[in-house]
Design an enzyme around this catalytic site. Structure first.
Site, PDB file in Angstrom:
ATOM      1  NE  ARG A  12      -5.417  -9.801  -2.407  1.00  0.00           N
ATOM      2  CZ  ARG A  12      -5.905  -8.604  -2.155  1.00  0.00           C
ATOM      3  NH1 ARG A  12      -5.089  -7.597  -1.886  1.00  0.00           N
ATOM      4  NH2 ARG A  12      -7.209  -8.383  -2.169  1.00  0.00           N
TER       5      ARG A  12
ATOM      6  CG  ASN B 280      -0.859  -7.001  -0.342  1.00  0.00           C
ATOM      7  OD1 ASN B 280      -1.541  -7.850  -0.892  1.00  0.00           O
ATOM      8  ND2 ASN B 280      -1.328  -6.238   0.637  1.00  0.00           N
ATOM      9  CD  GLU B 281      -4.495  -4.702  -0.195  1.00  0.00           C
ATOM     10  OE1 GLU B 281      -4.321  -3.729   0.559  1.00  0.00           O
ATOM     11  OE2 GLU B 281      -5.275  -5.627   0.080  1.00  0.00           O
ATOM     12  CG  ASN B 282       2.505  -2.770  -4.622  1.00  0.00           C
ATOM     13  OD1 ASN B 282       2.543  -3.953  -4.913  1.00  0.00           O
ATOM     14  ND2 ASN B 282       3.130  -2.287  -3.561  1.00  0.00           N
TER      15      ASN B 282
ATOM     16  NE  ARG C  19      -4.128  -1.831   2.196  1.00  0.00           N
ATOM     17  CZ  ARG C  19      -5.183  -1.840   2.995  1.00  0.00           C
ATOM     18  NH1 ARG C  19      -5.352  -0.873   3.879  1.00  0.00           N
ATOM     19  NH2 ARG C  19      -6.055  -2.801   2.919  1.00  0.00           N
TER      20      ARG C  19
END
Length: 819
Positions: A463, A424-426, A388
């Site tokens: 992801r 993850n969730e970039n 994030r």
């Protein structure tokens, strides 16, 4: 013949030391801790007498592993502490080697760490999840030269360590990552004695063809040689899973140079590693110099894997459906500071549930975890904490590359690992004023190239970052059918659509929250409010309990009953998806998060199938019924003491079992035998409509598979009385054992009828000698908690005295109980 390469490392602070140091001990006891900063290192070192007025600030005694945030991460009334903390200890250091090296080996400490010998800083490290080392040899020698120092500290060496988990936008992971960025020496710290010449790393690459006919083993080494020692002999021994020596060689080294001399060993028909039979070979490397020996032993496994393009996953030439879950490093009462016994318990529970795959979210985890996955047969996706927040500057990016390098080099030999996760969730902004997709793509490509350069044998994956899904080898989109978007019966349709959009698809993260102990007679009611989504992605704000479109995460009852239905549907569908590589439930265990203060247990992500203290929720047994090999049977509702309905109204009893057939008994009377059929939803056909009698009911099942039989039984009350508006709270003692008392609060209406759908928050308190067992992050270990079916429990230690326990809820009179 074995040939090998020798790589020399001559750095003062190196990233990793072997697990088999000649002299190594865990530094667990005799530590002192200060949860604040100091004015300077002298405040940690100045000698004071106990009880002296100069003994400030006040240090507390702790053991390692230790986390700053053992309790405050889930304290409902405070923000968890982010800042510096200090540890100190006096060590007796007696290195047995002539001119040997004395090393402090950190298995992980968060998030920025500095190491001091007396008032000399000897090392620092940024990154809360790497292993790393500090060579304190020279500083110890300098300290010992001053006899006044030695006398003052009773011939021991004063060590001080500063850890800092302060918020820092130029450090990964982001503080918006939906998990706590913990502080402290929360993994083991070891004191290692090494000879002058020792082994930094051994890289042992085991490969085999899909048919298992031909294996190769490449071995290389990196040595730690700060004094530029010359002339040594290296021995390599390779043993098969039965301990038989299958390779042995020796080489004399006249000098050490940074050069690559590849070793290669051919093994015909190697004994393969798999989740069913995790066979492990051993590679032992010894370096002998001037009569002293350093040894490192690595466990390796031969396995061949493939994510088939536009197809499933194969291991050793055969399709294997990856049945996975996730792990965060988090536990009740200790936060990140889990002991080896705790970790072993957790990974074994996963294996017993039937897991053959774990995604380690969202950071490199302890070597203990990886060793267990190797030995138990659990495949692994391990990733760096780029999670994030967008993309920071050069310092931020350098840390990400450094952590990726550390992770791959430190865990290179583990046969369990098949995927290196890059992020993850970039696609989730917020940390920086600008959010540039092109820069994120460019950096993701750099990480992807670096990963493949360091390790050409494993896949890369991310992801939820659709604009980068073409960069990595394996992609997982966001599919939360039935929780953040849509309904769970859309799962297969959405998954196939996403599968068709990439070359290699793996579905990680699905499920939903459940408040342990809360159950429902009509759990799917919320689905009537939710529209079919056509996709299942979660979006910013979906975790909020307020506003936005209708979704089960906001409008559902958060019952264990609903989550069991959702999981049951997903698992039965996966058996009819031959193209699916696998799915990975999020997560195995409830964990703390600073961004969910309004959840039924504040600051907890409650999507686990077990609670934060290993208490199994009902969902654990749903997975077991599909995935586990050992025969099992579980009547749904072990934590559901009171069911309700009309008199004579039929109620469904579900049994989760992997047996061929199950017979149900209610109050001693058989209700017939049902045969298991995974496609007969719910509960694979193992369900009965029965009429409970008012009051107490005994349920029992007998489950059979061939000649094997297992049983399960529970007792439930059946309430037909209707309840009105909540009117009063009651408290009663329900257990007393060894100075620990458990208290139950109930919310009743004006006629003393239990309000079985009550979800109000209640607040427990204590006055007197006792101490509540709270800040555990569990439904029975929080002083602020939502009711589950009109009740809530908490425990306390009496401490041999008297106490008054209270419970209150907004708009309801406080209740008291004298103990």
């Amino acid at each position: 013949m074995i040939r090998f390469k020798i790589v020399l490392a001559t750095v003062f602070l190196f990233s990793f030391i072997n697990a088999n140091a000649q002299q190594s001990q865990r530094l667990i006891n005799n530590w002192e801790f200060l949860k604040s900063d100091l004015g300077g290192i002298w405040e940690a070192m100045r000698p004071t007498k106990p009880g002296s007025s100069e003994s400030v600030p006040i240090w507390s005694k702790v053991t390692l592993p230790h986390c700053f945030n053992a309790e405050d991460a889930v304290d409902p009334d405070v923000n968890y502490y982010q800042g510096p903390g200090w540890y100190r200890i006096n060590l007796k250091i007696e290195n047995p080697y002539i001119n040997g090296r004395t090393i402090l080996h950190f298995e992980g400490a968060g998030q920025k760490t500095q190491v001091y010998v007396y008032n000399t800083k000897v090392a620092e490290h940024v990154g809360g999840y790497d292993e790393w080392t500090a060579d304190i040899t020279d500083a110890v020698a300098a300290f010992k030269k001053d006899t006044s120092f030695a006398k003052r500290f009773a011939n021991q060496i004063p060590i001080a360590i500063r850890c800092d988990n302060s918020r820092d936008l130029e450090m990964i992971p982001s503080d918006l990552s939906d998990f706590n960025v913990y502080g402290g020496i929360y993994r083991y710290l070891n004191l290692d004695y090494q000879p002058q010449l020792s082994i930094d790393k051994v890289f042992a690459l085991a490969q085999v063809d899909a048919e298992g006919k031909q294996g190769t083993l490449k071995i290389s080494s990196r040595f730690y040689n700060p004094k530029s020692i010359q002339n040594a002999v290296v021995d390599i021994t390779v043993k098969d899973p039965q301990g038989k020596i299958i390779g042995n060689s020796q080489k004399e080294l006249k000098s050490f140079k940074i050069e690559e001399e590849l070793s290669l060993m051919t093994i015909k028909k190697p004994i393969l590693w798999s989740p069913e039979i995790p066979n492990l070979y051993s590679v032992e490397v010894k370096v002998n110099q001037n009569g002293e020996t350093a040894t490192q032993t690595e466990k390796i496994g031969f396995r061949n894997f493939e994510f088939v393009k536009k197809g499933p996953f194969k291991l050793n030439g055969k399709r294997l459906l990856l049945r996975g879950t996730h792990r965060h490093e988090d536990h009740a009462g200790v936060a990140a500071a889990m002991t080896e016994d705790m970790i072993r318990t957790e990974i074994q529970m996963m294996k017993d549930m039937g897991v053959n795959f774990i995604r380690l979210g969202h950071y490199q985890q302890s070597r203990i975890v990886l060793n267990l996955c190797d030995s138990l047969g659990i495949l692994v996706w391990e990733e760096i904490p780029w999670c994030r927040g967008g993309l920071g500057g050069p310092i931020y990016q350098a840390q990400a590359k450094r952590m990726l390098t550390n992770m791959i080099e430190q865990h290179y030999n583990h046969p369990a690992i098949i995927i290196w996760g890059l992020g993850n969730e970039n696609d989730w902004p917020n940390d920086f004023t600008t959010f540039d997709e092109s820069k994120i793509r460019a950096f993701m490509s750099e990480l992807n190239d670096l990963s493949h350069h360091l390790d050409k044998t494993r896949m890369t994956a991310i992801r939820r970052c659709d604009f980068c899904k073409d960069i990595v080898d394996v992609y997982s989109p966001s599919i939360w059918a039935g929780w953040y978007r849509g309904i769970y019966t859309e799962y297969k349709e959405i998954s196939k659509k996403e599968f068709d959009s990439v070359d290699r698809f793996l579905h990680v993260e699905w499920g939903g929250d459940s408040h342990a102990g809360r159950h429902s007679e009509s759990p799917d009611d919320a689905l009537s409010k939710v529209k079919k989504a056509g996709n299942g992605d979660e979006r910013e704000g979906d975790a909020s309990l307020y506003g936005g479109s209708a979704r089960v995460s906001k409008d559902g009852d958060w019952s264990e009953s609903y989550i069991c239905n959702l999981i049951d549907w997903h698992l039965k569908e996966q058996e009819t998806m031959p193209w699916l590589s696998g799915s990975v439930y999020w997560p195995f265990k409830d964990f703390s998060t600073p961004v969910r203060p309004d959840n039924p247990v504040p600051y907890m992500n409650q999507k686990g199938v077990v609670e934060r203290d290993f208490t199994k929720k009902e969902a654990y047994y749903v997975f077991q019924s599909y995935w586990a090999n050992s025969l099992m049977a579980h009547i749904y509702g072990h934590s559901w003491p009171v069911r309700w309905g009309e008199k004579g109204e039929a109620r469904m009893v579900k049994v989760y079992s992997n047996a061929d057939e199950v017979e149900l008994f209610l109050n001693g009377k058989s209700h017939g035998v049902k045969k298991r059929n995974s496609q007969d939803y719910p509960a694979a056909g193992l369900r009965w409509m029965v009429n409970y009698q008012e009051g107490k009911n005994e349920l029992k099942v007998i489950a059979k598979r061939g000649k094997k039989t297992v049983t399960d039984n529970i007792t439930q009350e059946y309430q037909t009385a209707k309840w009105g508006a909540p009117a009063k709270l009651t408290l009663q003692e329900i257990a007393d054992a060894d100075g620990k008392i458990t208290i139950e609060a109930k919310l009743l209406d004006a006629n003393n009828v239990l309000c079985l759908d009550a979800k109000e928050y209640v607040y427990f308190g204590v006055t007197g000698d006792g101490k509540l067992i709270d800040n555990q992050g569990t439904s029975s270990g929080s002083r602020k908690v939502q009711l589950y079916n009109g009740r809530a429990v908490i425990s306390l230690f009496t401490n041999g005295g008297k106490s008054i326990i209270s419970v209150k809820s907004d708009g309801i009179a406080t209740a008291f109980l004298n103990l």
